[in-house]
Design a protein around this motif. Structure first.
Motif, PDB file in Angstrom:
ATOM      1  N   UNK A 193      -8.152  -7.219   1.762  1.00  0.00           N
ATOM      2  CA  UNK A 193      -8.298  -6.237   0.687  1.00  0.00           C
ATOM      3  C   UNK A 193      -7.771  -4.888   1.176  1.00  0.00           C
ATOM      4  N   UNK A 194      -7.061  -4.182   0.307  1.00  0.00           N
ATOM      5  CA  UNK A 194      -6.551  -2.858   0.693  1.00  0.00           C
ATOM      6  C   UNK A 194      -7.649  -1.807   0.632  1.00  0.00           C
ATOM      7  N   UNK A 195      -8.735  -2.114  -0.055  1.00  0.00           N
ATOM      8  CA  UNK A 195      -9.896  -1.224  -0.092  1.00  0.00           C
ATOM      9  C   UNK A 195     -11.160  -2.083  -0.117  1.00  0.00           C
ATOM     10  N   UNK A 227      -4.029   2.658   6.717  1.00  0.00           N
ATOM     11  CA  UNK A 227      -4.542   1.451   6.087  1.00  0.00           C
ATOM     12  C   UNK A 227      -6.031   1.296   6.287  1.00  0.00           C
ATOM     13  N   UNK A 228      -6.442   1.103   7.538  1.00  0.00           N
ATOM     14  CA  UNK A 228      -7.860   0.878   7.838  1.00  0.00           C
ATOM     15  C   UNK A 228      -8.613   2.153   8.176  1.00  0.00           C
ATOM     16  N   UNK A 257       0.814  -1.215   0.000  1.00  0.00           N
ATOM     17  CA  UNK A 257       0.000   0.000   0.000  1.00  0.00           C
ATOM     18  C   UNK A 257       0.846   1.263   0.000  1.00  0.00           C
ATOM     19  N   UNK A 258       2.148   1.118   0.255  1.00  0.00           N
ATOM     20  CA  UNK A 258       3.058   2.271   0.290  1.00  0.00           C
ATOM     21  C   UNK A 258       4.421   1.827  -0.250  1.00  0.00           C
ATOM     22  N   UNK A 259       4.497   1.544  -1.553  1.00  0.00           N
ATOM     23  CA  UNK A 259       5.716   0.967  -2.123  1.00  0.00           C
ATOM     24  C   UNK A 259       6.872   1.952  -2.275  1.00  0.00           C
ATOM     25  N   UNK A 260       6.614   3.245  -2.050  1.00  0.00           N
ATOM     26  CA  UNK A 260       7.658   4.243  -2.259  1.00  0.00           C
ATOM     27  C   UNK A 260       8.804   4.123  -1.251  1.00  0.00           C
ATOM     28  N   UNK A 279     -13.492   1.767   5.637  1.00  0.00           N
ATOM     29  CA  UNK A 279     -12.973   2.835   4.779  1.00  0.00           C
ATOM     30  C   UNK A 279     -11.652   2.483   4.118  1.00  0.00           C
ATOM     31  N   UNK A 280     -11.050   1.383   4.530  1.00  0.00           N
ATOM     32  CA  UNK A 280      -9.750   1.012   3.985  1.00  0.00           C
ATOM     33  C   UNK A 280      -9.515  -0.480   4.076  1.00  0.00           C
ATOM     34  N   UNK A 281      -8.369  -0.882   4.667  1.00  0.00           N
ATOM     35  CA  UNK A 281      -8.040  -2.294   4.775  1.00  0.00           C
ATOM     36  C   UNK A 281      -9.182  -3.069   5.420  1.00  0.00           C
TER      37      UNK A 281
END
Length: 250
Positions: free
Chosen positions: A73-75, A30-31, A11-14, A92-94
Motif C-alpha cells: 500500500x502506498x499509504x 515513500x515510507x 507514487x511519482x508519475x510526473x 507513515x507511508x509505504x
C-alpha cells in the motif's frame, strides 16, 4: 531484487526516477524512513525512494508470518494508526499490510536479511522475538524483531537500532514528519554525534565484569550494530557501516 537504471513509479508519475548511490543520508518519500546508499531519485524535484520502496512487489510473504498475505500500500490502510510489527515505529507511508491478520511491515523491514555476517567471524540471525540474554540497547526482550548472534550472547532489537539513529539525526537535522531533507548530513557528523550515545549505552549495559570482558562484549555488540544499521537503511554496502564500525576503536 533486480536493479533498474530508471523507472516510473506510481507514487511519482510526473517524472522518471534514476538510480544513484549516495553517502549522504536521505529521507525516503515513500515510507518516510531514513536511508543511505542506493536510492531512486527524481532529477526534476526533491523526491527519493529506498531501493526496497521503489522496487517493492505488489505482494510478499514472510517466514515469520506464514499465514499472512502481505499486500503493498502506498499509504496505511484504514483510519487507525498503524505500527510496523518489525520495528515498532508508526507507519507513515509505504507499507506491506495483511488484511486477514492485521500485521504491517515497512518495505525495508520486510527486506531485512535473515542472516548478517560482520566479516570478523560473527554471524547474527534475525529472530521474531528474543530468548536468552536481553537486548544490549534497552536491556529487555520485548519490542519486536531482533538480531541475535550465533552464540546467543549478543542481541539488538531492530527498534533500538532505529532509535539510536533517530536520536542522533532528528535532534540536529530532521523534523519528525521527515519533510526536511538530510542534505547537509555528512558521515563525519554521523560519527561524532552518535559515538557518545552508542559507547555509553553499551558500557552502561555491562557495568559488572572485568574491563577486558566488557570491552570485548562492547566490540562485538558494536560489530553487530554496524551491519544492522546498514541493513535497516536499505543498503548493506552503505558507507555508514564503516563509519559505525570505527566507534569502539577510538
Amino acid at each position: 531484487m533486480k536493479i533498474e537504471k530508471e523507472l516510473l513509479h506510481p507514487s511519482h508519475p510526473q517524472h522518471r526516477l534514476k538510480v544513484e548511490y549516495t553517502e549522504t543520508p536521505f529521507c525516503c518519500d515513500g515510507c518516510k524512513e531514513a536511508g543511505i546508499g542506493l536510492k531512486y531519485k527524481c532529477d526534476e524535484c526533491e523526491f527519493d525512494l529506498h531501493k526496497a520502496c521503489a522496487l517493492a512487489p505488489p505482494a510478499i510473504t514472510h517466514s515469520f508470518y506464514t499465514k499472512c498475505d502481505f499486500r503493498f500500500h502506498v499509504r496505511p490502510p484504514g483510519a487507525a494508526t498503524r505500527v510496523c510489527d518489525a520495528c515498532g515505529k508508526e507507519v507513515l507511508g509505504f507499507v506491506y499490510h495483511c488484511a486477514r491478520c492485521g500485521f504491517d511491515l515497512h518495505p525495508c523491514c520486510a527486506n531485512l536479511p535473515q542472516r548478517l555476517d560482520d566479516g570478523d567471524g560473527h554471524q547474527f540471525h534475525l529472530c521474531l522475538k528474543l530468548s536468552g540474554p536481553a537486548c544490549h540497547r534497552c536491556g529487555s526482550k520485548g519490542k519486536g524483531w531482533a538480531y541475535r548472534s550465533t552464540c546467543k550472547n549478543y542481541n539488538l532489537h531492530v527498534s533500538c537500532v532505529k532509535e539510536l539513529l533517530v536520536e542522533s539525526w532528528e535532534a540536529i537535522y530532521l523534523s519528525r514528519d521527515c519533510k526536511n531533507k538530510m542534505t547537509t548530513i555528512t558521515t563525519e557528523v554521523i560519527r561524532t554525534r552518535t559515538i557518545p550515545s552508542l559507547r555509553g549505552t553499551m558500557q552502561n549495559y555491562h557495568r559488572v565484569g572485568s574491563v577486558g570482558k566488557v570491552r570485548r562484549c562492547c566490540q562485538i555488540a558494536i560489530s553487530a550494530l554496524r551491519i544492522i544499521i546498514s541493513a535497516i537503511l536499505g543498503d548493506p554496502t552503505a558507507i555508514i557501516a564503516a563509519v559505525v564500525g570505527t566507534m569502539m576503536s577510538k
